[in-house]
Design a protein around this motif. Structure first.
Motif, short mmCIF file in Angstrom:
data_model
loop_
_atom_site.label_atom_id
_atom_site.label_comp_id
_atom_site.label_asym_id
_atom_site.label_seq_id
_atom_site.Cartn_x
_atom_site.Cartn_y
_atom_site.Cartn_z
N PRO A 21 -39.27 20.50 2.83
CA PRO A 21 -38.52 21.40 3.70
C PRO A 21 -38.31 22.77 3.08
O PRO A 21 -37.31 23.04 2.45
CB PRO A 21 -37.18 20.68 3.87
N VAL A 22 -39.31 23.63 3.22
CA VAL A 22 -39.18 24.99 2.72
C VAL A 22 -38.97 25.93 3.90
O VAL A 22 -39.82 26.00 4.79
CB VAL A 22 -40.44 25.42 1.95
N ALA A 385 -28.70 25.02 -0.20
CA ALA A 385 -30.06 25.55 -0.13
C ALA A 385 -30.44 26.10 -1.49
O ALA A 385 -29.63 26.78 -2.14
CB ALA A 385 -30.16 26.65 0.93
N LEU A 386 -31.63 25.78 -1.93
CA LEU A 386 -32.18 26.32 -3.17
C LEU A 386 -33.15 27.44 -2.78
O LEU A 386 -34.15 27.20 -2.11
CB LEU A 386 -32.90 25.22 -3.96
N VAL A 387 -32.83 28.66 -3.20
CA VAL A 387 -33.54 29.85 -2.74
C VAL A 387 -34.34 30.47 -3.88
O VAL A 387 -33.86 30.56 -5.02
CB VAL A 387 -32.54 30.90 -2.19
N THR A 388 -35.56 30.90 -3.58
CA THR A 388 -36.35 31.62 -4.56
C THR A 388 -37.27 32.60 -3.85
O THR A 388 -37.19 32.80 -2.63
CB THR A 388 -37.13 30.65 -5.47
N LEU A 389 -38.17 33.22 -4.62
CA LEU A 389 -39.04 34.28 -4.11
C LEU A 389 -40.27 33.73 -3.41
O LEU A 389 -40.88 32.76 -3.87
CB LEU A 389 -39.51 35.15 -5.28
N GLU A 390 -40.66 34.40 -2.34
CA GLU A 390 -41.94 34.07 -1.73
C GLU A 390 -43.06 34.59 -2.63
O GLU A 390 -42.86 35.42 -3.50
CB GLU A 390 -42.07 34.69 -0.34
N ILE A 401 -39.94 20.57 -7.49
CA ILE A 401 -39.69 19.50 -8.47
C ILE A 401 -38.19 19.28 -8.64
O ILE A 401 -37.72 18.13 -8.70
CB ILE A 401 -40.35 19.87 -9.81
N ALA A 402 -37.43 20.35 -8.70
CA ALA A 402 -35.97 20.22 -8.85
C ALA A 402 -35.36 19.51 -7.64
O ALA A 402 -34.52 18.62 -7.80
CB ALA A 402 -35.34 21.60 -9.02
N ALA A 403 -35.78 19.90 -6.44
CA ALA A 403 -35.24 19.28 -5.23
C ALA A 403 -35.56 17.78 -5.19
O ALA A 403 -34.72 16.96 -4.82
CB ALA A 403 -35.79 19.97 -3.99
N ALA A 404 -36.79 17.43 -5.60
CA ALA A 404 -37.16 16.01 -5.63
C ALA A 404 -36.31 15.25 -6.63
O ALA A 404 -35.88 14.11 -6.37
CB ALA A 404 -38.64 15.88 -5.98
N LEU A 410 -29.81 11.77 -7.77
CA LEU A 410 -28.40 11.95 -7.41
C LEU A 410 -28.10 11.70 -5.94
O LEU A 410 -26.93 11.68 -5.55
CB LEU A 410 -27.95 13.38 -7.76
N GLY A 411 -29.13 11.52 -5.13
CA GLY A 411 -28.90 11.33 -3.70
C GLY A 411 -28.48 12.60 -2.99
O GLY A 411 -27.87 12.54 -1.92
N ILE A 412 -28.81 13.77 -3.58
CA ILE A 412 -28.42 15.06 -3.01
C ILE A 412 -29.63 15.70 -2.33
O ILE A 412 -30.67 15.88 -2.96
CB ILE A 412 -27.87 16.01 -4.10
N SER A 413 -29.48 16.03 -1.05
CA SER A 413 -30.55 16.69 -0.31
C SER A 413 -30.40 18.20 -0.44
O SER A 413 -29.30 18.75 -0.27
CB SER A 413 -30.50 16.30 1.17
N VAL A 414 -31.51 18.85 -0.75
CA VAL A 414 -31.52 20.29 -0.96
C VAL A 414 -32.53 20.92 0.00
O VAL A 414 -33.67 20.47 0.09
CB VAL A 414 -31.89 20.63 -2.41
N ASP A 415 -32.12 21.95 0.70
CA ASP A 415 -33.03 22.71 1.55
C ASP A 415 -33.66 23.82 0.71
O ASP A 415 -32.96 24.57 0.04
CB ASP A 415 -32.28 23.34 2.73
#
Length: 541
Positions: A21-22, A385-390, A401-404, A410-415
């Motif tokens: 989910p990006v 939400a984890l945000v970075t550069l296009e 990798i971090a989101a996975a 931890l069972g934490i969902s990150v967008d």
């Protein structure tokens, strides 16, 4: 300085979006036109960032800063061996108490409009950069400590009390306390010197039409999304550059760049991607044309405690650190080219000090810490939400990798979100992103630029919300200390405090990869910057 990472192709972005989910916020994927036809005296360099500004006072990314350094100049410029060297100041004296710097300006230096450089131009340029009317939010950081800076920034004065033009060729600067890194700060683009007459005629609005510096090149033209063209300044104080000009086609993805390199439409790619480098090395393409250069640069995750309340709990930050596999990011996202971090102190600047313990990938301990914080199994944890550069291959893969890891451990969902570069830097600078992945490359080779500049609680560029009185005290003491082992040890202790707090989570020490044709000679680079092309030249083969 905010640092771009590696370029991501459109195909790679689409593959990543299909895999997870990006969300693209403010993104546009463009392929730019090719560079100009081959010319023996015009260097063609891929510009991998659309210039966000042509006003040196507002520059916050390295690509734009290096482009503008050909047109305008500071008093001090670092040499290829990483020493503060003469530029528009041909010499300087420092008082015994290290509070007063007297700069002797370079005789014969002229702006591109023909006006001679004077001390009044330096003073006016700095005052304009600091003025609230300029809206150059980062500029105060690079004159911090000069007496009177806060008065200008607050709008209480239009004049910088600590800067005096003693005569046209002499400038005196007074500091509030000793700062061993002061000369380094002066090398940053916000302190570039512009023509005071040109600034006045433009009502202090500096853009591609009004930029008037003393550099070895002048800005001939800019076509957004297509090309920046620089042409040699025949009256440059250092003598005319060997090149007639530099063409910088805007190329935002690696496929476009490498296709143009292969077609002999560009000569240099100053920030080649790790994946492309490894592919070409394995295939024995472009032998001798790739150059791996060291640089003091660190990428890291930010968990902003003031924007997301859960991040104010150190147990949550430590849980995130234990759930993200940094070694996997180094292998997969950085392909083994980047080095593991030692806190927020790059190895190139560490001075032999003992580094703090590295973050340990420990999902069991991470789950325990998260449960202690009240979010066992991720239950009740707010969606973030984890945000970075296009267009940043390494950055986006690191976030994947971090989101996975956060989901699995931890069972934490990150967008995941990617944002256009100018928007990303604006959002991080305005502190509107609670969770992001970003990077920093030294503006000047000094530990102060990583620790005090980024993490002291009241620092203008502290965009991560970190605040620790013990850290602040160590940095303040180190900032005052003369060069030497005591100063290095103080910064090392501050680095250890920052890592114990998980003020940020460092991921990689990146290296710079330059792709340059074998017929391009004389280009220079130091730890922090690609230097202006005054001695660069091309041969026929």
């Amino acid at each position: 300085m905010a640092r771009r990472g590696t370029t991501l192709t459109r195909r790679q972005v689409l593959a990543l979006i299909a895999a997870g989910p990006v969300a693209a916020a403010g993104c546009s994927f463009r392929r730019s036109g090719t560079g100009s036809a081959a010319s023996a005296d015009v260097l063609r360099v891929a510009l991998t960032t659309e210039p966000g500004t042509f006003d040196p006072a507002k520059v916050s990314d390295q690509d734009t800063a290096e482009m503008l350094s050909h047109v305008a100049e500071p008093l001090i410029r670092y040499t290829p061996d990483n020493k503060p060297g003469a530029c528009l100041a041909q010499g300087w004296d420092i008082s015994t108490d290290r509070l007063v710097y007297t700069f002797h300006l370079r005789q014969g230096a002229r702006f591109s409009n023909g006006d001679p450089l004077t001390a009044d131009d330096v003073k006016a340029s700095w005052e304009r950069a600091l003025s609230p009317k300029t809206i150059a939010s980062i500029a105060p950081n690079y004159l911090a400590g000069v007496v009177g800076v806060s008065d200008i920034v607050a709008g209480r004065s239009a004049h910088l009390a600590g800067v005096e033009a003693l005569d046209p060729g002499t400038l005196r600067v007074t500091l509030d306390r000793p700062r061993s890194y002061f000369l380094g700060m002066l090398s940053y683009p916000t302190n570039f010197v512009l023509s005071s007459r040109s600034m006045a005629e433009a009502n202090n609005r500096i853009d591609q039409h009004t930029l008037c510096g003393t550099g070895p090149y002048t800005l001939q033209s800019y076509e957004p999304g297509v090309m920046v063209r620089l042409r040699a300044n025949a009256d440059y104080w250092g003598g005319p550059p060997r090149l007639r000009g530099i063409d910088m086609p805007v190329m935002l993805d690696s496929d476009t760049i490498i296709n143009n390199f292969q077609a002999n439409s560009i000569d240099m790619w100053k920030d080649a991607t790790g994946s492309r480098y490894l592919q070409d090395e394995a295939a024995h393409r472009y032998p001798g044309e790739y150059h791996l250069e060291p640089q003091p640069s660190i990428t890291y995750f930010v968990m902003h405690p003031k924007l997301q309340p859960v991040f104010a709990d150190q147990r949550v930050r430590r849980a995130f650190a234990g759930a993200i596999d940094i070694d996997q990011i180094l292998r997969v996202a950085y392909l083994g080219i980047a080095l593991p971090p030692h806190g927020m102190v790059p190895d190139a600047l560490a001075g032999g000090a003992t580094p703090p313990p590295a973050a340990v990938y420990d999902p069991v301990a991470a789950r325990r810490l998260l449960a202690q914080a009240g979010f066992a199994g991720g239950k009740g944890f707010p969606r973030v939400a984890l945000v970075t550069l296009e267009h940043e291959e390494g950055y986006i893969l690191a976030c994947q990798i971090a989101a996975a890891g956060l989901q699995a451990n931890l069972g934490i969902s990150v967008d995941l979100q990617v944002r256009e570069a100018a928007q990303f830097w604006a959002d991080t600078g305005n502190q509107t992103i609670p969770f992001c992945f970003t990077g920093w490359v030294a503006d000047y080779p000094d530990l102060q630029d990583f620790l005090s500049t980024l993490f002291v609680s009241n620092a203008p560029l502290n965009h991560v919300g970190y605040a620790n009185a013990a850290f602040d005290a160590l940095c303040r003491k180190a900032d005052r200390e003369p060069e030497g082992p005591t100063r290095v040890r103080l910064y090392a202790r501050a680095n250890a405090v920052l890592m114990q707090d998980v003020g940020v989570l460092p991921v990689a020490q990146t290296r710079r990869i330059v792709l340059a044709r074998n017929n391009v000679h004389g280009w220079q680079i130091n730890l922090c910057n690609y230097l202006p092309d005054t001695a660069t030249y091309k041969t026929s083969s």
